[in-house]
Design a protein around this motif. Sequence first.
Motif, PDB file in Angstrom:
ATOM      1  N   LEU A   1       2.325   6.552  -6.881  1.00 34.40           N
ATOM      2  CA  LEU A   1       1.314   7.408  -7.504  1.00 34.40           C
ATOM      3  C   LEU A   1       1.591   8.885  -7.237  1.00 34.40           C
ATOM      4  O   LEU A   1       1.389   9.722  -8.118  1.00 34.40           O
ATOM      5  N   ALA A   2       2.050   9.193  -6.033  1.00 28.94           N
ATOM      6  CA  ALA A   2       2.371  10.589  -5.716  1.00 28.94           C
ATOM      7  C   ALA A   2       3.517  11.083  -6.586  1.00 28.94           C
ATOM      8  O   ALA A   2       3.484  12.214  -7.078  1.00 28.94           O
TER       9      ALA A   2
ATOM     10  N   TRP B   1       4.406   9.002   7.148  1.00 28.80           N
ATOM     11  CA  TRP B   1       3.989   7.617   7.389  1.00 28.80           C
ATOM     12  C   TRP B   1       4.829   7.003   8.506  1.00 28.80           C
ATOM     13  O   TRP B   1       4.312   6.403   9.441  1.00 28.80           O
TER      14      TRP B   1
ATOM     15  N   ARG C   1       2.170  11.366 -10.267  1.00 25.03           N
ATOM     16  CA  ARG C   1       1.172  12.429 -10.429  1.00 25.03           C
ATOM     17  C   ARG C   1       1.811  13.819 -10.410  1.00 25.03           C
ATOM     18  O   ARG C   1       1.436  14.684 -11.185  1.00 25.03           O
TER      19      ARG C   1
ATOM     20  N   LEU D   1       0.830  -1.205   0.000  1.00 24.33           N
ATOM     21  CA  LEU D   1       0.000   0.000   0.000  1.00 24.33           C
ATOM     22  C   LEU D   1       0.865   1.256   0.000  1.00 24.33           C
ATOM     23  O   LEU D   1       0.592   2.214  -0.732  1.00 24.33           O
ATOM     24  N   GLY D   2       1.928   1.244   0.791  1.00 27.52           N
ATOM     25  CA  GLY D   2       2.840   2.382   0.820  1.00 27.52           C
ATOM     26  C   GLY D   2       3.527   2.583  -0.517  1.00 27.52           C
ATOM     27  O   GLY D   2       3.674   3.713  -0.993  1.00 27.52           O
TER      28      GLY D   2
ATOM     29  N   VAL E   1       2.440   1.741  -3.500  1.00 25.37           N
ATOM     30  CA  VAL E   1       1.475   2.279  -4.462  1.00 25.37           C
ATOM     31  C   VAL E   1       1.228   3.761  -4.190  1.00 25.37           C
ATOM     32  O   VAL E   1       1.221   4.581  -5.112  1.00 25.37           O
ATOM     33  N   LEU E   2       1.039   4.118  -2.928  1.00 20.31           N
ATOM     34  CA  LEU E   2       0.795   5.513  -2.566  1.00 20.31           C
ATOM     35  C   LEU E   2       1.964   6.412  -2.971  1.00 20.31           C
ATOM     36  O   LEU E   2       1.767   7.450  -3.608  1.00 20.31           O
ATOM     37  N   PHE E   3       3.176   6.004  -2.624  1.00 21.92           N
ATOM     38  CA  PHE E   3       4.344   6.827  -2.922  1.00 21.92           C
ATOM     39  C   PHE E   3       4.603   6.874  -4.427  1.00 21.92           C
ATOM     40  O   PHE E   3       4.993   7.909  -4.969  1.00 21.92           O
TER      41      PHE E   3
ATOM     42  N   SER F   1       6.583  12.395  -2.395  1.00 20.86           N
ATOM     43  CA  SER F   1       6.764  11.020  -1.935  1.00 20.86           C
ATOM     44  C   SER F   1       7.641  10.958  -0.698  1.00 20.86           C
ATOM     45  O   SER F   1       7.372  10.194   0.229  1.00 20.86           O
TER      46      SER F   1
ATOM     47  N   LEU G   1       5.534  12.257   2.235  1.00 13.16           N
ATOM     48  CA  LEU G   1       4.545  11.242   2.646  1.00 13.16           C
ATOM     49  C   LEU G   1       5.214  10.099   3.392  1.00 13.16           C
ATOM     50  O   LEU G   1       4.685   9.593   4.388  1.00 13.16           O
ATOM     51  N   HIS G   2       6.372   9.675   2.918  1.00  6.84           N
ATOM     52  CA  HIS G   2       7.090   8.589   3.573  1.00  6.84           C
ATOM     53  C   HIS G   2       7.525   8.995   4.977  1.00  6.84           C
ATOM     54  O   HIS G   2       7.413   8.220   5.927  1.00  6.84           O
TER      55      HIS G   2
END
Length: 58
Positions: free
Chosen positions: A12-13, A30, A16, A5-6, A8-10, A23, A26-27
Motif C-alpha cells: 500500500l505504501a 520494521w 500510494r 500484514l507487512g 500489505v503495508l509495504f 516501502s 518502512l521495511h
Amino acid sequence: MGSGLGAVLFGLAALRTRNIALSIGLHFGWNLIHWALGFKNSTGLWVESVAKGSEHQS
C-alpha cells in the motif's frame, strides 16, 4: 500474520506514493524494531545477565 500484514503495508505504501523509497524505509524500521525487541532469534539491544549468587532472586 506478520508476513501478510507487512506485505500489505509495504504494498500500500508503494502504491500510494508511487515510489519504493517509503516501502524500503518502512521495511528497515520494521526489521530494526523486531531486532531491538529480540524477535529475530537474537538478544537484540538488551542482554540479560544474572550476577553469581543472586540466581534465586531472578
